[in-house]
Design an enzyme around this catalytic site. Structure first.
Site, mmCIF file in Angstrom:
data_model
loop_
_atom_site.group_PDB
_atom_site.id
_atom_site.type_symbol
_atom_site.label_atom_id
_atom_site.label_comp_id
_atom_site.label_asym_id
_atom_site.label_seq_id
_atom_site.Cartn_x
_atom_site.Cartn_y
_atom_site.Cartn_z
ATOM 1 N N GLU A 144 1.069 -1.398 -0.187
ATOM 2 C CA GLU A 144 -0.135 -0.025 -0.321
ATOM 3 C C GLU A 144 1.002 1.182 0.576
ATOM 4 O OE1 GLU A 144 -2.346 0.713 3.756
ATOM 5 O OE2 GLU A 144 -3.128 2.188 3.181
ATOM 6 N N CYS A 385 -2.403 0.156 30.546
ATOM 7 C CA CYS A 385 -1.229 0.508 29.868
ATOM 8 C C CYS A 385 -1.366 1.959 31.409
ATOM 9 C CB CYS A 385 -0.128 0.597 28.414
ATOM 10 S SG CYS A 385 1.494 1.410 28.983
ATOM 11 N N LEU A 386 -0.726 2.989 30.230
ATOM 12 C CA LEU A 386 -1.141 4.311 31.163
ATOM 13 C C LEU A 386 -2.757 4.059 32.681
ATOM 14 C CD1 LEU A 386 -0.080 7.131 32.262
ATOM 15 C CD2 LEU A 386 -1.700 8.018 30.734
ATOM 16 N N HIS A 511 0.068 -3.451 25.853
ATOM 17 C CA HIS A 511 -0.967 -3.384 25.451
ATOM 18 C C HIS A 511 -2.469 -4.761 24.444
ATOM 19 C CE1 HIS A 511 -0.549 1.209 24.393
ATOM 20 N NE2 HIS A 511 0.334 0.425 24.712
ATOM 21 N N GLU A 513 -4.835 -4.807 23.214
ATOM 22 C CA GLU A 513 -5.553 -4.805 22.035
ATOM 23 C C GLU A 513 -4.628 -5.117 20.219
ATOM 24 O OE1 GLU A 513 -4.400 -2.111 24.289
ATOM 25 O OE2 GLU A 513 -3.424 -0.640 23.405
HETATM 26 N N1 GLN Z 1 3.428 7.287 29.686
HETATM 27 C C1 GLN Z 1 3.065 6.051 29.785
HETATM 28 C C2 GLN Z 1 4.465 5.520 30.125
HETATM 29 O O1 GLN Z 1 5.588 6.052 29.005
HETATM 30 C C3 GLN Z 1 2.138 5.262 29.414
HETATM 31 C C4 GLN Z 1 1.891 5.037 28.401
HETATM 32 C C5 GLN Z 1 1.018 4.068 27.295
HETATM 33 O O2 GLN Z 1 0.255 4.047 27.729
HETATM 34 N N2 GLN Z 1 1.187 3.134 26.338
HETATM 35 O O3 GLN Z 1 5.251 4.627 30.565
#
Ligand code: GLN
EC number: 6.3.4.2
Length: 538
Positions: A144, A385-386, A511, A513
């Site tokens: 692509e 994550c965060l 993550h 997802e």
């Molecule tokens: N800001 C956070 C860190 O760097 C979480 C990053 C995120 O959610 N991908 O660890």
């Protein structure tokens, strides 16, 4: 290059956002369903080495592969449709191409020569076009080309495509041009002129498209198709209609109906090994469209004005929801609007709450209030994550009573850094590609919610973050009810936290997802939705 490998290039014209990624993924799916081994790659015309440093508000999500590449979100579609992993080699930018060429120049690889766009940049582009087809592991490579024909930035890519035809030979090379046929309300007419112009631009660059895929809101009557064929110099049955679809997952079937795969196979002299096997895809679509239950989930984050920033999370809910015949009504909620005064009113009718990944301080306190609400009211919670880091901070502040607990990302001077940088991250001064990226192992505690979801104790998930759970606080956290149920077997880093006394409260440093696909929904999302269903029934 392996001579048996077939190369399909997809260009775009008239406007951006026509869904080249979905067309590429759908064609890939159809060829894969016929027994061909397919991979898809994307070439992006911008100068960033990768999209890792791009703002999600502008560019949408940054998708991460197993090998830790930060890539364009279209690679997420490729993985979700084809169910096979991609890698750094599947996403190349102009920045990376120039970086490679300039690095070679400094090493003296072009000694004596003037280094130029043609042939040096185009040779580097072509080498990358062919790379994934070289080891004989795939039959078809779909490439692509990002952006629109006519953009100054994509010219070297287009020129490399022109040259590739001569390297590969006519039976191994094919160009699909994705274009738009707008409908003019006042004239009650579908207009072909923009497409004629964009094909003209391709022709000026020396490329004759083989197939036109025409995005349209209305069926293309045969006279419109004939006109397109005549003026754009393509065979009539290579003018393919791509009507707007209800769901991106309908597109493979729509393209099959339009015989896109057959047209491609005829041109490339590919004979089908098998009949198209799309049974499990249809099964998924059947469940997606006929749900027997429904939940409302709140996705709390700061990038909600551009849902593409949460693409993989949104798609994970589609896959997981369909697998249990549940319609997930996902509500995107801006964490900046949340505070202790309005939290009940804003979140009251949710069956489950996700706190999204993110960077920086904005909207942070709204996320803390969100976690507190989910924790205290027994609402199923998934922190990603965060979102996991916020869950840890909220617990430290409100249960352990460490009132100034924080992440050093938000407050470098906090006296209780429950989330902080690892030693090796502390001296990093470059931003691009320096986070903990890609796939890492995680061991799960038997009996945990995570273990119940995965059904095994060893998993691999993808990461993209700099900050980590600070193990100095682990004992105190655990003795107060927040348990580390997933840890990295090599480093001991905490990857998952859960609250023992809560019906379903899971925070993950990784993550999940990124690994959800149509055919393999991600287990944490499935269990989380199930928990939301259970809560609703109670
Ligand atoms: N800001 C956070 C860190 O760097 C979480 C990053 C995120 O959610 N991908 O660890």
């Amino acid at each position: 290059m392996a001579s048996s490998t077939k190369y399909i290039f997809i260009t775009g014209g008239v406007t951006s956002s026509l869904g080249k990624g979905i067309i590429a993924a759908s064609l890939g799916k159809l060829l894969q369903a016929r027994g061909f081994r397919v991979t898809i790659q994307k070439f992006d015309p911008y100068l960033n080495i990768d999209p890792g440093t791009l703002n999600p508000y502008e560019h949408g999500e940054c998708y991460v592969t197993d090998d830790g590449a930060e890539t364009d979100l279209d690679l997420g579609h490729y993985e979700r449709f084809l169910n096979i992993p991609t890698s750094q080699d599947n996403n190349i930018t102009t920045g990376r191409i120039y970086n490679n060429v300039i690095t070679k120049e400094r090493k003296g690889e072009f000694l004596g020569k003037t280094v130029q766009v043609i042939p040096h940049i185009t040779d580097e582009i072509k080498a990358n076009f062919y790379k994934l087809g070289e080891d004989g592991k795939v039959d078809v490579v779909i490439t692509e080309i990002g952006g629109c024909v006519g953009d100054i930035e994509s010219l070297p890519f287009i020129e490399a495509v022109r040259q590739a035809k001569w390297d590969l030979g006519p039976n191994n090379f094919l160009v699909i041009h994705l274009t738009l046929i707008p409908y003019l309300k006042a004239a009650k007419e579908l207009k072909t002129k923009p497409t004629q112009h964009s094909v003209k631009q391709l022709l000026e660059a020396g490329i004759q498209p083989d197939i036109l895929v025409c995005r349209t809101e209305y069926h293309l009557p045969s006279d419109v198709k004939k006109k397109l064929a005549l003026f754009c110099n393509v065979q009539l049955n290579n003018v393919i209609e791509a009507m707007d679809a209800d769901s991106i997952y309908d597109v493979p079937l729509l393209m099959k109906k339009e015989k896109l795969d057959e047209r491609v196979m005829t041109k490339l002299k590919l004979s089908s090994k098998e009949n198209t096997d799309l049974e499990n895809w249809k099964d998924f679509l059947g469940k997606l469209k006929n749900p027997t239950q429904e939940v409302t989930i709140g996705l709390v984050g700061k990038y909600v004005s551009l849902p593409d920033a949460y693409k993989s999370i949104i798609e994970s809910f589609t896959h997981a929801g369909a697998s249990i015949e549940c319609d997930v009504n996902l509500r995107l909620i801006s964490s900046e609007e949340l505070n202790s005064d309005n939290i009940i009113q804003k979140l009251t009718d949710l069956d489950g709450i996700v706190v999204a990944p993110g960077f920086g301080e904005r909207g942070f306190e709204g996320k803390i209030e969100t976690v507190k609400y989910a924790r205290e009211n027994n609402i199923p919670f998934l922190g990603i994550c965060l979102g996991m880091q916020v869950a840890v901070i909220e617990y430290a502040r409100n249960v352990l009573n460490l009132k100034d607990a924080n992440s050093t990302e938000m407050d470098p001077k906090t006296s209780n850094p429950v989330i902080g940088l690892m030693e090796e991250q502390k001296n990093i001064d470059q931003m691009g590609g320096t986070m903990r990226l890609g796939s890492y192992a995680c061991d799960l505690k038997k009996g945990s919610k995570a273990y119940q979801a995965y059904g095994k104790s060893k998993i691999q998930e993808r990461h993209r973050h700099r900050y980590e759970f600070n193990n100095e606080y682990l004992k105190e956290m655990e003795s107060n009810g927040m348990i580390a149920t997933g840890t990295n077997p090599e480093t001991g880093l905490v990857e998952i936290v859960e609250i023992k006394s809560h019906p379903w409260f899971v925070g993950v440093q990784f993550h999940p997802e990124y690994k959800s696909t149509v055919l393999t929904p991600q287990p944490l999302f499935v269990r989380f939705i199930q928990a939301a269903v259970d809560k609703k029934i109670k």
